[in-house]
Scaffold this motif. Structure first.
Motif, PDB file in Angstrom:
ATOM      1  N   MET A   1      49.129 -12.230 -12.620  1.00 46.97           N
ATOM      2  CA  MET A   1      49.310 -13.600 -13.058  1.00 46.97           C
ATOM      3  C   MET A   1      48.133 -14.425 -12.547  1.00 46.97           C
ATOM      4  SD  MET A   1      52.498 -16.226 -12.358  1.00 46.97           S
ATOM      5  CE  MET A   1      52.898 -15.410 -10.863  1.00 46.97           C
ATOM      6  N   PRO A   2      47.481 -15.145 -13.451  1.00 43.57           N
ATOM      7  CA  PRO A   2      46.340 -15.976 -13.037  1.00 43.57           C
ATOM      8  C   PRO A   2      46.734 -17.078 -12.053  1.00 43.57           C
ATOM      9  CG  PRO A   2      46.401 -15.707 -15.425  1.00 43.57           C
ATOM     10  CD  PRO A   2      47.682 -15.146 -14.883  1.00 43.57           C
ATOM     11  N   LYS A   3      45.768 -17.490 -11.255  1.00 42.29           N
ATOM     12  CA  LYS A   3      45.993 -18.521 -10.241  1.00 42.29           C
ATOM     13  C   LYS A   3      46.472 -19.836 -10.874  1.00 42.29           C
ATOM     14  CE  LYS A   3      43.621 -21.052  -6.599  1.00 42.29           C
ATOM     15  NZ  LYS A   3      42.348 -21.341  -5.967  1.00 42.29           N
ATOM     16  N   GLU A   4      45.940 -20.183 -12.037  1.00 38.87           N
ATOM     17  CA  GLU A   4      46.322 -21.422 -12.705  1.00 38.87           C
ATOM     18  C   GLU A   4      47.807 -21.406 -13.073  1.00 38.87           C
ATOM     19  OE1 GLU A   4      43.811 -19.416 -14.389  1.00 38.87           O
ATOM     20  OE2 GLU A   4      42.376 -20.231 -12.970  1.00 38.87           O
ATOM     21  N   VAL A   5      48.308 -20.244 -13.434  1.00 43.09           N
ATOM     22  CA  VAL A   5      49.726 -20.126 -13.785  1.00 43.09           C
ATOM     23  C   VAL A   5      50.578 -20.364 -12.544  1.00 43.09           C
ATOM     24  CG1 VAL A   5      51.524 -18.555 -14.606  1.00 43.09           C
ATOM     25  CG2 VAL A   5      49.303 -18.608 -15.754  1.00 43.09           C
ATOM     26  N   LYS A   6      50.198 -19.782 -11.422  1.00 45.53           N
ATOM     27  CA  LYS A   6      50.928 -19.983 -10.167  1.00 45.53           C
ATOM     28  C   LYS A   6      50.939 -21.453  -9.769  1.00 45.53           C
ATOM     29  CE  LYS A   6      50.082 -15.461  -8.153  1.00 45.53           C
ATOM     30  NZ  LYS A   6      49.537 -14.719  -7.027  1.00 45.53           N
TER      31      LYS A   6
ATOM     32  N   THR B   1      52.967 -25.400 -22.721  1.00 41.20           N
ATOM     33  CA  THR B   1      52.620 -24.275 -23.578  1.00 41.20           C
ATOM     34  C   THR B   1      52.613 -23.044 -22.692  1.00 41.20           C
ATOM     35  OG1 THR B   1      50.250 -24.633 -23.241  1.00 41.20           O
ATOM     36  CG2 THR B   1      51.245 -25.633 -25.198  1.00 41.20           C
ATOM     37  N   CYS B   2      53.165 -21.971 -23.219  1.00 39.39           N
ATOM     38  CA  CYS B   2      53.303 -20.735 -22.468  1.00 39.39           C
ATOM     39  C   CYS B   2      52.877 -19.585 -23.369  1.00 39.39           C
ATOM     40  CB  CYS B   2      54.760 -20.572 -22.030  1.00 39.39           C
ATOM     41  SG  CYS B   2      55.089 -19.073 -21.108  1.00 39.39           S
ATOM     42  N   GLU B   3      51.945 -18.789 -22.886  1.00 37.73           N
ATOM     43  CA  GLU B   3      51.423 -17.701 -23.695  1.00 37.73           C
ATOM     44  C   GLU B   3      51.608 -16.369 -22.969  1.00 37.73           C
ATOM     45  OE1 GLU B   3      47.203 -16.419 -25.779  1.00 37.73           O
ATOM     46  OE2 GLU B   3      47.448 -18.419 -24.947  1.00 37.73           O
TER      47      GLU B   3
ATOM     48  N   HIS C   1      49.012 -17.508 -19.804  1.00 37.47           N
ATOM     49  CA  HIS C   1      48.493 -18.878 -19.749  1.00 37.47           C
ATOM     50  C   HIS C   1      49.685 -19.830 -19.768  1.00 37.47           C
ATOM     51  CE1 HIS C   1      45.759 -22.223 -20.240  1.00 37.47           C
ATOM     52  NE2 HIS C   1      46.540 -22.665 -21.206  1.00 37.47           N
ATOM     53  N   LEU C   2      49.623 -20.861 -18.935  1.00 38.46           N
ATOM     54  CA  LEU C   2      50.681 -21.864 -18.854  1.00 38.46           C
ATOM     55  C   LEU C   2      50.019 -23.214 -18.621  1.00 38.46           C
ATOM     56  CD1 LEU C   2      53.782 -22.396 -18.684  1.00 38.46           C
ATOM     57  CD2 LEU C   2      53.559 -22.109 -16.220  1.00 38.46           C
TER      58      LEU C   2
END
Length: 70
Positions: A1-6, A24-26, A64-65
């Motif tokens: 999981m990318p840092k931006e999502v966390k 938005t959630c991908e 992506h979130l």
């Protein structure tokens, strides 16, 4: 999981329960846009904007979130 999502999940967990930001959630298979409802058991629940259905996505599946509106 990318840092931006966390980081986005951490912020969403602090939003008061009566505020439902548009997110938005991908994932690899789907793209969702809707109102953030809750975060429990490492799963985000949102209500889609187009069909008003409830969708749950496990955080490990999110690529992506983003918050598009508060």
């Amino acid at each position: 999981m990318p840092k931006e999502v966390k980081e986005t999940i951490a912020y969403l967990k602090t939003v008061p329960h009566f505020i439902h930001p548009v997110i938005t959630c991908e994932t690899d298979e789907q793209y969702y846009e809707g109102y953030f409802k809750s975060y429990q058991n490492q799963t985000i629940t949102l209500e889609t904007r187009d069909t008003f259905t409830t969708v749950s996505v496990h955080e490990k599946d999110i690529k992506h979130l983003a918050i598009t509106s508060l």
